[in-house]
Motif scaffolding. Structure first.
Motif, PDB file in Angstrom:
ATOM      1  N   MET A 113     -67.105 -45.667  13.880  1.00 38.78           N
ATOM      2  CA  MET A 113     -68.354 -46.048  14.486  1.00 38.78           C
ATOM      3  C   MET A 113     -68.983 -44.793  15.108  1.00 38.78           C
ATOM      4  O   MET A 113     -68.360 -44.132  15.931  1.00 38.78           O
ATOM      5  N   PRO A 114     -70.217 -44.457  14.704  1.00 40.80           N
ATOM      6  CA  PRO A 114     -70.857 -43.251  15.243  1.00 40.80           C
ATOM      7  C   PRO A 114     -71.303 -43.440  16.694  1.00 40.80           C
ATOM      8  O   PRO A 114     -71.407 -44.570  17.186  1.00 40.80           O
ATOM      9  N   ASN A 115     -71.562 -42.334  17.342  1.00 44.52           N
ATOM     10  CA  ASN A 115     -72.031 -42.353  18.727  1.00 44.52           C
ATOM     11  C   ASN A 115     -73.516 -42.019  18.774  1.00 44.52           C
ATOM     12  O   ASN A 115     -74.027 -41.268  17.954  1.00 44.52           O
ATOM     13  N   CYS A 116     -74.184 -42.537  19.786  1.00 45.26           N
ATOM     14  CA  CYS A 116     -75.591 -42.242  20.018  1.00 45.26           C
ATOM     15  C   CYS A 116     -75.716 -40.785  20.465  1.00 45.26           C
ATOM     16  O   CYS A 116     -74.957 -40.326  21.309  1.00 45.26           O
ATOM     17  N   PRO A 117     -76.676 -40.027  19.901  1.00 46.20           N
ATOM     18  CA  PRO A 117     -76.809 -38.623  20.292  1.00 46.20           C
ATOM     19  C   PRO A 117     -77.301 -38.429  21.732  1.00 46.20           C
ATOM     20  O   PRO A 117     -77.068 -37.393  22.327  1.00 46.20           O
ATOM     21  N   ARG A 118     -77.960 -39.426  22.307  1.00 50.55           N
ATOM     22  CA  ARG A 118     -78.470 -39.279  23.664  1.00 50.55           C
ATOM     23  C   ARG A 118     -77.451 -39.744  24.712  1.00 50.55           C
ATOM     24  O   ARG A 118     -77.091 -38.993  25.609  1.00 50.55           O
ATOM     25  N   CYS A 119     -76.973 -40.993  24.600  1.00 40.06           N
ATOM     26  CA  CYS A 119     -76.082 -41.544  25.633  1.00 40.06           C
ATOM     27  C   CYS A 119     -74.614 -41.493  25.250  1.00 40.06           C
ATOM     28  O   CYS A 119     -73.750 -41.835  26.053  1.00 40.06           O
ATOM     29  N   HIS A 120     -74.302 -41.100  24.025  1.00 45.65           N
ATOM     30  CA  HIS A 120     -72.938 -40.937  23.518  1.00 45.65           C
ATOM     31  C   HIS A 120     -72.114 -42.230  23.556  1.00 45.65           C
ATOM     32  O   HIS A 120     -70.899 -42.187  23.590  1.00 45.65           O
ATOM     33  N   LYS A 128     -73.308 -49.300  16.087  1.00 49.25           N
ATOM     34  CA  LYS A 128     -73.012 -49.678  14.707  1.00 49.25           C
ATOM     35  C   LYS A 128     -73.695 -48.700  13.750  1.00 49.25           C
ATOM     36  O   LYS A 128     -74.763 -48.167  14.052  1.00 49.25           O
ATOM     37  N   ALA A 129     -73.098 -48.497  12.596  1.00 47.94           N
ATOM     38  CA  ALA A 129     -73.629 -47.541  11.626  1.00 47.94           C
ATOM     39  C   ALA A 129     -75.000 -47.954  11.103  1.00 47.94           C
ATOM     40  O   ALA A 129     -75.822 -47.110  10.770  1.00 47.94           O
ATOM     41  N   GLN A 130     -75.284 -49.243  11.034  1.00 42.03           N
ATOM     42  CA  GLN A 130     -76.561 -49.728  10.513  1.00 42.03           C
ATOM     43  C   GLN A 130     -77.590 -50.009  11.614  1.00 42.03           C
ATOM     44  O   GLN A 130     -78.673 -50.516  11.334  1.00 42.03           O
ATOM     45  N   ALA A 131     -77.263 -49.671  12.859  1.00 42.43           N
ATOM     46  CA  ALA A 131     -78.179 -49.940  13.973  1.00 42.43           C
ATOM     47  C   ALA A 131     -79.441 -49.090  13.849  1.00 42.43           C
ATOM     48  O   ALA A 131     -79.373 -47.893  13.580  1.00 42.43           O
ATOM     49  N   CYS A 186     -80.464 -47.559  19.438  1.00 38.10           N
ATOM     50  CA  CYS A 186     -79.288 -47.628  20.293  1.00 38.10           C
ATOM     51  C   CYS A 186     -79.456 -48.816  21.242  1.00 38.10           C
ATOM     52  O   CYS A 186     -80.488 -48.924  21.919  1.00 38.10           O
ATOM     53  N   PRO A 187     -78.466 -49.712  21.330  1.00 43.07           N
ATOM     54  CA  PRO A 187     -78.618 -50.862  22.217  1.00 43.07           C
ATOM     55  C   PRO A 187     -78.551 -50.477  23.695  1.00 43.07           C
ATOM     56  O   PRO A 187     -78.967 -51.252  24.553  1.00 43.07           O
ATOM     57  N   HIS A 188     -78.072 -49.287  24.016  1.00 37.47           N
ATOM     58  CA  HIS A 188     -77.917 -48.871  25.408  1.00 37.47           C
ATOM     59  C   HIS A 188     -79.148 -48.124  25.928  1.00 37.47           C
ATOM     60  O   HIS A 188     -79.663 -48.446  26.994  1.00 37.47           O
ATOM     61  N   CYS A 189     -79.623 -47.111  25.188  1.00 37.71           N
ATOM     62  CA  CYS A 189     -80.732 -46.290  25.679  1.00 37.71           C
ATOM     63  C   CYS A 189     -82.020 -46.465  24.867  1.00 37.71           C
ATOM     64  O   CYS A 189     -83.021 -45.840  25.149  1.00 37.71           O
ATOM     65  N   ARG A 190     -81.990 -47.287  23.824  1.00 35.71           N
ATOM     66  CA  ARG A 190     -83.135 -47.587  22.965  1.00 35.71           C
ATOM     67  C   ARG A 190     -83.654 -46.378  22.181  1.00 35.71           C
ATOM     68  O   ARG A 190     -84.817 -46.332  21.800  1.00 35.71           O
ATOM     69  N   LEU A 191     -82.814 -45.397  21.918  1.00 39.70           N
ATOM     70  CA  LEU A 191     -83.188 -44.252  21.098  1.00 39.70           C
ATOM     71  C   LEU A 191     -83.273 -44.696  19.644  1.00 39.70           C
ATOM     72  O   LEU A 191     -82.396 -45.410  19.150  1.00 39.70           O
ATOM     73  N   VAL A 192     -84.310 -44.294  18.945  1.00 42.10           N
ATOM     74  CA  VAL A 192     -84.468 -44.643  17.533  1.00 42.10           C
ATOM     75  C   VAL A 192     -83.455 -43.838  16.727  1.00 42.10           C
ATOM     76  O   VAL A 192     -83.425 -42.613  16.787  1.00 42.10           O
ATOM     77  N   LEU A 193     -82.605 -44.544  15.970  1.00 43.98           N
ATOM     78  CA  LEU A 193     -81.547 -43.903  15.191  1.00 43.98           C
ATOM     79  C   LEU A 193     -81.869 -43.833  13.706  1.00 43.98           C
ATOM     80  O   LEU A 193     -81.349 -42.976  12.997  1.00 43.98           O
ATOM     81  N   LYS A 194     -82.695 -44.730  13.215  1.00 46.43           N
ATOM     82  CA  LYS A 194     -83.061 -44.769  11.800  1.00 46.43           C
ATOM     83  C   LYS A 194     -84.569 -44.642  11.668  1.00 46.43           C
ATOM     84  O   LYS A 194     -85.329 -45.151  12.487  1.00 46.43           O
ATOM     85  N   ALA A 195     -85.002 -43.970  10.626  1.00 45.55           N
ATOM     86  CA  ALA A 195     -86.427 -43.703  10.438  1.00 45.55           C
ATOM     87  C   ALA A 195     -87.172 -44.942   9.963  1.00 45.55           C
ATOM     88  O   ALA A 195     -86.643 -45.729   9.174  1.00 45.55           O
TER      89      ALA A 195
END
Length: 117
Positions: free
Chosen positions: A1-8, A12-15, A18-27
């Motif tokens: 399972m990958p980590n969020c680049p902002r909050c670490h 989920k890989a298909q997220a 980020c459910p924690h900090c709301r950073l956009v992970l997919k384009a």
């Protein structure tokens, strides 16, 4: 399972976000389009294959911090067309051409019967 680049935090890989900090992970809100981000003060273009061979058409080039087309030029290229297994390809050919093989077999059998008389 990958980590969020902002909050670490693990995500989920298909997220898409980020459910924690709301950073956009997919384009573009699509789970199949990865969004690559630069770390620190460096730009993605410095290590991108498309920037090196001058085929990049991204408008933020050469100062892109986020990109959907990024490919690290220092990583090996994945093999796009792996060599197919011979037995699988032969079986596939037989499956596709079974009716023709039966037809040719019947013609040869009828010729053999007619010549033996």
């Amino acid at each position: 399972m990958p980590n969020c680049p902002r909050c670490h935090q693990p995500v989920k890989a298909q997220a898409v976000t980020c459910p924690h900090c709301r950073l956009v992970l997919k384009a573009h809100g699509h789970p199949g389009i990865p969004l690559h981000r630069a770390t620190g003060k460096e730009y993605l273009c410095d290590s991108c294959t498309y920037h090196a061979d001058d085929t990049c058409t991204y408008p933020q080039r050469p100062f892109a911090k986020e990109c959907t087309l990024y490919h690290n030029r220092f990583q090996p290229e994945p093999e796009l067309n792996p060599r197919p297994d011979t037995s699988k390809s032969l079986r596939l050919w037989f499956d596709r051409n079974l009716i023709w093989l039966i037809l040719v077999g019947l013609i040869l059998l009828s010729l053999l019967i007619s010549l033996s008389r």
